[in-house]
Motif scaffolding. Structure first.
Motif, PDB file in Angstrom:
ATOM      1  N   SER A   1       0.876  -1.169   0.000  1.00 13.65           N
ATOM      2  CA  SER A   1       0.000   0.000   0.000  1.00 13.65           C
ATOM      3  C   SER A   1       0.915   1.221   0.000  1.00 13.65           C
ATOM      4  N   LYS A   2       0.351   2.387  -0.254  1.00 14.26           N
ATOM      5  CA  LYS A   2       1.164   3.588  -0.474  1.00 14.26           C
ATOM      6  C   LYS A   2       2.053   3.887   0.725  1.00 14.26           C
ATOM      7  N   SER A   3       3.332   4.071   0.464  1.00  8.59           N
ATOM      8  CA  SER A   3       4.304   4.371   1.515  1.00  8.59           C
ATOM      9  C   SER A   3       5.368   5.291   0.939  1.00  8.59           C
ATOM     10  N   MET A   4       5.387   6.547   1.395  1.00  8.78           N
ATOM     11  CA  MET A   4       6.401   7.483   0.923  1.00  8.78           C
ATOM     12  C   MET A   4       7.785   7.091   1.424  1.00  8.78           C
ATOM     13  N   ALA A   5       7.837   6.436   2.596  1.00  2.00           N
ATOM     14  CA  ALA A   5       9.135   5.989   3.120  1.00  2.00           C
ATOM     15  C   ALA A   5       9.754   4.951   2.196  1.00  2.00           C
ATOM     16  N   SER A   6       8.922   4.080   1.613  1.00  2.00           N
ATOM     17  CA  SER A   6       9.457   3.080   0.688  1.00  2.00           C
ATOM     18  C   SER A   6       9.921   3.735  -0.607  1.00  2.00           C
ATOM     19  N   GLU A   7       9.240   4.797  -1.029  1.00  8.05           N
ATOM     20  CA  GLU A   7       9.700   5.549  -2.201  1.00  8.05           C
ATOM     21  C   GLU A   7      11.032   6.232  -1.895  1.00  8.05           C
ATOM     22  N   GLU A   8      11.132   6.739  -0.683  1.00 10.93           N
ATOM     23  CA  GLU A   8      12.333   7.451  -0.244  1.00 10.93           C
ATOM     24  C   GLU A   8      13.590   6.603  -0.385  1.00 10.93           C
ATOM     25  N   ILE A   9      13.470   5.310  -0.100  1.00 12.95           N
ATOM     26  CA  ILE A   9      14.650   4.423  -0.132  1.00 12.95           C
ATOM     27  C   ILE A   9      14.696   3.556  -1.387  1.00 12.95           C
ATOM     28  N   HIS A  10      13.794   3.808  -2.347  1.00 15.63           N
ATOM     29  CA  HIS A  10      13.755   3.075  -3.619  1.00 15.63           C
ATOM     30  C   HIS A  10      13.612   1.568  -3.397  1.00 15.63           C
ATOM     31  N   LEU A  11      12.634   1.207  -2.590  1.00 19.17           N
ATOM     32  CA  LEU A  11      12.450  -0.198  -2.197  1.00 19.17           C
ATOM     33  C   LEU A  11      12.018  -1.082  -3.358  1.00 19.17           C
ATOM     34  N   ASN A  12      11.124  -0.590  -4.205  1.00 23.47           N
ATOM     35  CA  ASN A  12      10.626  -1.425  -5.304  1.00 23.47           C
ATOM     36  C   ASN A  12      11.743  -1.891  -6.223  1.00 23.47           C
ATOM     37  N   GLU A  13      12.688  -0.999  -6.505  1.00 27.12           N
ATOM     38  CA  GLU A  13      13.805  -1.359  -7.367  1.00 27.12           C
ATOM     39  C   GLU A  13      14.616  -2.505  -6.761  1.00 27.12           C
ATOM     40  N   CYS A  14      14.737  -2.488  -5.445  1.00 30.36           N
ATOM     41  CA  CYS A  14      15.482  -3.556  -4.758  1.00 30.36           C
ATOM     42  C   CYS A  14      14.803  -4.907  -4.948  1.00 30.36           C
ATOM     43  N   PHE A  15      13.486  -4.950  -4.807  1.00 32.93           N
ATOM     44  CA  PHE A  15      12.761  -6.208  -5.006  1.00 32.93           C
ATOM     45  C   PHE A  15      12.930  -6.710  -6.432  1.00 32.93           C
ATOM     46  N   THR A  16      12.797  -5.817  -7.404  1.00 34.74           N
ATOM     47  CA  THR A  16      12.914  -6.205  -8.804  1.00 34.74           C
ATOM     48  C   THR A  16      14.295  -6.772  -9.100  1.00 34.74           C
TER      49      THR A  16
END
Length: 720
Positions: free
Chosen positions: A106-121
């Protein structure tokens, strides 16, 4: 790779879809927000929240310890992460240990802040955003442009294109319900097949370890209840002491964020709950795993900073963006990182380094509109000024700025006797009345969209010896006139009218010739040491004439002289007392005159006549809190009738050097102001600020409106 900020801004200004979306939103938001607060004492709610959050940051480690203990007591695990890299290492480890292949968020600016999605990919883990806006911009490969409404810059047809890209089928852009239904169908499978759900948190309650999620789509509930693992990524600034403190946030966050009394969903999660999932082909039931990650990433350092700790009062409602005249023109992406607007500049400076902050810090014009709506009462422009000062201490003042201030603005001999005299002669071929409409060659851009005022043939300091001879013999008070740069050298006629009005009130007016620029231009770029030198020069100059009152017709100068000087010397045992005594004597012209008129029985409504409208300058209304006094003076002036314009207190776009440096943004702001003036049917626009007079007068002249701009001193002097 170096960014070309002006090129990016130009691109956004030419994005007609984004411009239409943001302008409509900016126009509707203020009224919708106020409507949602009907029957509520907004200021009391804001003060309650500010006090609670200010107290929380003073005890942040204690709250973190208590929160962690209570999360663990309910069966969850807590990991304190120093930065984004630690978060990502921890999560990849958890994913490997638990066989996680699919993640929903769900929406999380903190996860955007640390570029979390790129890490999972990068680690071959499928990750899907489930907030509708985040889902769409992720498909487009974009970042959020707004903290609450990440896809606000798009229209329905652009959204439909993203649906088509993801679903491989034609999606009608005019059918929004159809798109929402398709999103639900698509995301439902993601929820059901996910191994891990990741949420942020709007707050974390120390007394019981619960987190709160405020949403409108319900996706956060599915993220927390369907996958067998729930991860909470929460920054330290979201921690609050007690459950009852959540109400202080909930009364403000929805109203400020989405203009709702309450969002559709308010979810509280206080530990892992049972979950059914397939294991080795069989359905089994066990408690889901809950991991709570407390993210630092610069937050704890900010918490212990005596000035910057005020950022902890932010609840991420983004109302400061919604009313920011710059953000509503350029959008969020030009700010270069995850957080945009004024609060975004501050967060970027604290969380990602002051060098990143400096790239776009001057997009804050200090209009203070954000401070009027921020639920936590954060003085955003003041914190930006503080970061600018720290940047200058670390890297020095830009050579051009310092040289211009030291050698031109602050050297009245050079500025007055040489440059302005030469300019007065050189402008002759380009003058059209009191304005310059066209300049040749590379100067042409300066007159694109607005005319420029001409330099006065005789400055106010040239005129003062003759004007002082007209002082009343039995003066009530001795007034030192601080003109400021524009009034001295451009609007000298207005300066003369200031003197005439004060003399008509029985004041002896004196003009210390040693006075110089108030220092705001150099203070605005963060150079406080050079600003102090200007302050010392002015304090000495005005002390020398022993005035009862110091009056200035420039609100920017008034705010600088009456407030900033005292702050500059707060810790100086010698200059501190002198600055304090000096500041107490400073008065803005219209408020001082209104007070004297009232005392002399002159502040009485007069009969109507010519229609005039009034523009509130930013420094005057939101800096000094002065807005009733000039209107009272206009109402008391015979032969005029005040007609209020739409958005009378919205910045005209001058904002000091910003108006020239970022003319591509300044001119659209000016055009909106001119249109609002024209819509009133007024023949004159009255202002109380020379900079606004320069900007608005230039816009009115450029469009050949026939509407005059006058300082309130000009209006009053005409009727003496």
């Amino acid at each position: 790779m170096a960014r070309d900020l002006k090129k990016e801004i130009k691109s956004k200004l030419q994005d007609n879809i984004m411009q239409d979306a943001l302008s409509r939103f900016a126009d509707q938001y203020p009224g919708s927000r106020l409507k949602s607060y009907a029957g509520q004492d907004i200021e009391e709610l804001r003060e309650n929240l500010r006090c609670m959050k200010a107290d929380a940051v003073e005890h942040i480690e204690e709250l973190a310890d208590k929160f962690e203990a209570n999360v663990k007591a309910r069966g969850g695990e807590v990991f304190r992460a120093k930065d984004g890299d630690e978060v990502k290492k921890f999560l990849i480890k958890i994913c490997k240990e638990n066989g996680v292949k699919r993640v929903v968020k769900s929406k999380s600016m903190a996860s955007e802040e640390i570029h979390l999605n790129e890490c999972f990919t990068e680690n071959d883990i499928r990750v899907k955003e489930t907030d509708l806006g985040e889902w769409m911009i992720a498909i487009a490969g974009q970042k959020p442009s707004h903290m609450v409404m990440p896809a606000i810059h798009l229209n329905r047809y652009q959204c439909a294109e993203m649906f088509e890209k993801e679903l491989n089928e034609e999606v009608p852009g005019e059918d929004i319900p159809y798109m929402i239904q398709k999103a639900r169908q698509t995301l439902r499978q993601e929820f059901l097949q996910a191994d891990m759900g990741i949420t942020g948190a709007n707050f974390g309650i120390a007394e019981n370890g619960a987190i709160g999620l405020v949403t409108n789509e319900g996706n956060a509930r599915l993220v927390t209840t369907l996958p067998r693992i729930h991860v909470v990524l929460i920054g330290y600034e979201k921690l609050i002491p007690k459950t009852e403190d959540a109400a202080k946030i909930l009364r403000l966050l929805p109203r400020n964020g989405t203009c709702q009394k309450m969002t559709s969903y308010m979810t509280m999660v206080d530990g892992p709950t049972p979950v059914m999932y397939k294991k080795d082909g069989k359905w089994v039931e066990e408690n889901r795993k809950q991991y709570v990650i407390l993210l630092d990433n610069g937050r704890l350092e900010a918490a212990h900073d005596p000035v910057m700790k005020q950022v902890y009062q932010c609840v991420r409602c983004a109302s400061c963006l919604n009313v920011c005249p710059i953000w509503t023109l350029v959008g969020g992406h030009v700010y270069g990182h995850i957080y945009s607007g004024g609060i975004g500049a501050i967060l970027t400076g604290l969380l990602n380094g002051i060098e990143n902050f400096s790239q776009f810090s001057d997009l804050c014009i200090g209009c203070r509109t954000c401070t009027t709506v921020c639920p936590g009462k954060i003085p955003i422009p003041d914190l930006i000024d503080e970061l600018r000062n720290r940047y200058v201490k670390k890297h020095g003042t830009p050579t051009m700025d310092k040289s211009f201030f030291d050698n031109v603005l602050n050297d009245r001999g050079l500025f007055h006797k040489l440059l302005l005299k030469a300019g007065s002669v050189g402008q002759a071929p380009f003058k059209s009345g009191k304005f310059i409409r066209h300049l040749p060659l590379f100067f042409a851009g300066m007159t694109k969209g607005r005319s420029l005022p001409t330099i006065a043939e005789r400055s106010i300091r040239d005129r003062m010896p003759a004007l002082e001879k007209k002082n009343p013999s039995n003066a009530k008070k001795k007034v030192a006139f601080f003109s400021g740069c524009n009034t001295d050298f451009v609007f000298a006629d207005t300066g003369e009218n200031v003197v005439k009005v004060l003399q008509s009130l029985g004041m002896e007016v004196v003009y210390p010739m040693a006075q110089s620029c108030c220092g705001k231009p150099i203070l605005g770029v963060g150079d406080r040491e050079t600003g102090k030198k200007a302050a010392m020069r002015n304090i000495e100059a005005l002390e020398s004439v022993k005035p009862d009152v110091i009056v200035t017709s420039c609100p920017t100068c008034a705010e600088t002289l009456s407030e900033t000087y005292e702050k500059l010397f707060a810790d100086d045992p010698v200059w501190g007392p002198r600055a304090k005594a000096f500041c107490k004597k400073v008065r803005e012209f219209s408020s001082f005159v209104a007070e004297e008129y009232k005392a002399q029985g002159k502040l009485l409504p007069a009969a109507g006549g010519e229609k005039v409208t009034f523009h509130d300058s930013c420094h005057m209304k939101r800096g000094l809190g002065i807005y009733e006094e000039p209107r009272a003076l206009i109402d008391a002036t015979p032969g005029v009738e005040l007609v209020e314009m739409k958005n009378c207190d919205k910045c005209c776009g001058m904002a000091g050097s910003f108006g020239m440096k970022y003319s591509e943004v300044s001119i659209p702001m000016l055009e909106e102001k001119v249109q609002n003036i024209k819509n009133t049917g007024a023949t004159t626009c009255v202002v109380a600020c020379p900079s606004c007079m320069m900007q608005i007068g230039g816009g009115l002249d450029n469009q050949n409106t026939g509407i005059k701009v006058k300082h309130i001193a000009d209006l009053l002097a005409e009727k003496l």
